[in-house]
Write a protein that holds these residues in place. Sequence first.
Motif, PDB file in Angstrom:
ATOM      1  N   GLU A 158     -16.377 -32.875   6.348  1.00  0.00           N
ATOM      2  CA  GLU A 158     -15.216 -32.714   5.796  1.00  0.00           C
ATOM      3  C   GLU A 158     -14.154 -33.633   6.558  1.00  0.00           C
TER       4      GLU A 158
ATOM      5  N   VAL B 191     -16.738 -34.403   2.164  1.00  0.00           N
ATOM      6  CA  VAL B 191     -15.347 -33.944   1.300  1.00  0.00           C
ATOM      7  C   VAL B 191     -14.263 -34.322   1.888  1.00  0.00           C
TER       8      VAL B 191
ATOM      9  N   ASP C  69     -10.202 -34.031   2.121  1.00  0.00           N
ATOM     10  CA  ASP C  69      -9.155 -32.901   2.015  1.00  0.00           C
ATOM     11  C   ASP C  69      -7.731 -33.254   2.300  1.00  0.00           C
TER      12      ASP C  69
ATOM     13  N   ASN D  10     -10.718 -32.899  -3.048  1.00  0.00           N
ATOM     14  CA  ASN D  10      -9.836 -31.631  -3.297  1.00  0.00           C
ATOM     15  C   ASN D  10      -8.575 -32.150  -3.389  1.00  0.00           C
TER      16      ASN D  10
ATOM     17  N   ARG E 261      -7.254 -27.853  -4.648  1.00  0.00           N
ATOM     18  CA  ARG E 261      -6.847 -26.910  -3.366  1.00  0.00           C
ATOM     19  C   ARG E 261      -5.871 -26.038  -3.732  1.00  0.00           C
TER      20      ARG E 261
ATOM     21  N   ARG F  76     -14.404 -28.234  -9.291  1.00  0.00           N
ATOM     22  CA  ARG F  76     -14.489 -27.465  -8.118  1.00  0.00           C
ATOM     23  C   ARG F  76     -13.133 -26.842  -7.930  1.00  0.00           C
TER      24      ARG F  76
ATOM     25  N   HIS G 120     -10.918 -25.029  -4.462  1.00  0.00           N
ATOM     26  CA  HIS G 120     -10.891 -25.180  -3.020  1.00  0.00           C
ATOM     27  C   HIS G 120      -9.677 -24.148  -2.382  1.00  0.00           C
TER      28      HIS G 120
ATOM     29  N   HIS H 201      -8.838 -22.977   1.554  1.00  0.00           N
ATOM     30  CA  HIS H 201      -9.156 -22.760   3.084  1.00  0.00           C
ATOM     31  C   HIS H 201      -7.807 -22.057   3.818  1.00  0.00           C
TER      32      HIS H 201
ATOM     33  N   ASP I 100     -15.186 -24.220  -3.056  1.00  0.00           N
ATOM     34  CA  ASP I 100     -15.294 -24.826  -1.525  1.00  0.00           C
ATOM     35  C   ASP I 100     -14.418 -23.644  -0.790  1.00  0.00           C
TER      36      ASP I 100
ATOM     37  N   GLY J 196     -13.672 -23.419   2.507  1.00  0.00           N
ATOM     38  CA  GLY J 196     -12.914 -23.763   3.845  1.00  0.00           C
ATOM     39  C   GLY J 196     -13.583 -23.462   4.857  1.00  0.00           C
TER      40      GLY J 196
ATOM     41  N   GLU K 198     -16.389 -25.294   5.262  1.00  0.00           N
ATOM     42  CA  GLU K 198     -15.891 -26.481   6.041  1.00  0.00           C
ATOM     43  C   GLU K 198     -15.422 -26.140   7.254  1.00  0.00           C
TER      44      GLU K 198
END
Length: 461
Positions: A99, A120, A122, A142, A168, A215, A217, A219, A257, A259, A299
Amino acid sequence: MNTGTGAGIGGGLGGADGERAARRDQAVRAAVEQGLLGPDAPIVGLLDVAGIRESAAALRAAFAAVTAPGTPVLHAFAVKATPLVAVLRLLHEEGIGAEVASPGELALARAAGVPPERTVLDSPAKTPGELREALSLGVAVNTDNPQELERLDGLMAEGASASPLGIRVNPQVGGGSIEALSTATATSKFGVALRDEGAREWVVRAYLDRPWLTRLHAHTGSQGIPLTLMAEGVSEAYALAEEINERAGRRQVDTLDIGGGLPVNFASDATAPTYGAYARVLREAVPGLFDGRYGLVTEFGRSLLAKHGTVVARVEYAKSAGGRPVAVTHAGVQVATRTVYAPGAWPLRIAAYDGKGLPKEGADVVQDVAGPACFAGDLLAVGRAMPLLEQGDYAAALDTGAYYFAHHYAYNSLARPGVFGYEADGCGGVAFATVREAQSVAEIVAEAGGAHADALTSRGH
Ligand SMILES: *Cc1c(COP(=O)(O)O)cnc(C)c1O
């Protein structure tokens, strides 16, 4: 807190954790014996190769145990945690992707041989050039916000890309004990703030209007976030994916995803929480995520590397001030920036070794462990009870494999230490491999603009 060595704190540890502590002691001793550490080499970063492999295997096993057979799972290591090319290649060999969040990190992943389809991107501030490069390579992206999505629209109109693309979101489930690492607060700078007025509908429409968004995402934090809160963030993202897919009438979002952010125990050698525990919490909280309908991307950064790194520094001088012993070492703010500037949030265990690299015995003495930088706050530990550090001893800052010695801070033009991986040599000894050379003084001068020495003075003379 017992800050002794593997020998001292092995009791009560699980087998693998105790073995890791014992390997660390052997490595410190071997580093002294083999001259990696000494009067003219007063600081070094050490990485436990076997330990890194174990953590990678534990991560894969933890998610394999909770996902339906055949579920695609990409574990992408957050490169920012340990941006060292050999580490990225080792992880790649162990089935872990990358990532990345900057052109530099992407270049590191590529130099390590991590393929685009296992990478990936980000970052919160991608330039048009970075987005174009990622799309031409096929790296997953993302998108952080509506303006960036507009840029993607433009690039997608120019031609198709193999890159899996997502948005995201910030589920705004709240923060943890460390404000600076809490990414899911109401006002976090990351992603689309899902609970803000109109935001959820905007995200859903963004997907319905763009069939190439596949996708989603989130985190939701890092060190200091409880597992249940992390699971809540994942649960919110899952619910949103379900809503998008229902309104799209097809499985448009095919991958979540989730995170990284698994916290690390800095208080002892025990690995806690484990990947297994987190995976079980997730399956309990979000069973639908594991039934095979969604692919997964993770990630993790800190939890993969922290416990496998040790920075070892020679005690140059041992002195006393105001009645308190102070060990002046070569490890301070340049290799432990977070701990020095925010000691309350980032305490580190310090292990004491003697001049031969053997664990120091002896009664605990309350002392300070200082670094080499010229400001009073440059302290690795304050008022710490541990065997007295004396001149020529070594102080080891433990659990520093992520966000520490790989994150050099150039204060006082202190050189970046060399980083070496250690492994059993097969004959009862320890073999070291160079991961990164120590920075030379000539390199410091060059990085400080040595080639432009007369840039400010040549004109008009
Ligand atoms: C920093 C970061 C990670 C890794 O976090 P850790 O706490 O090191 O596991 C993962 N994803 C994103 C987007 C990040 O910014």
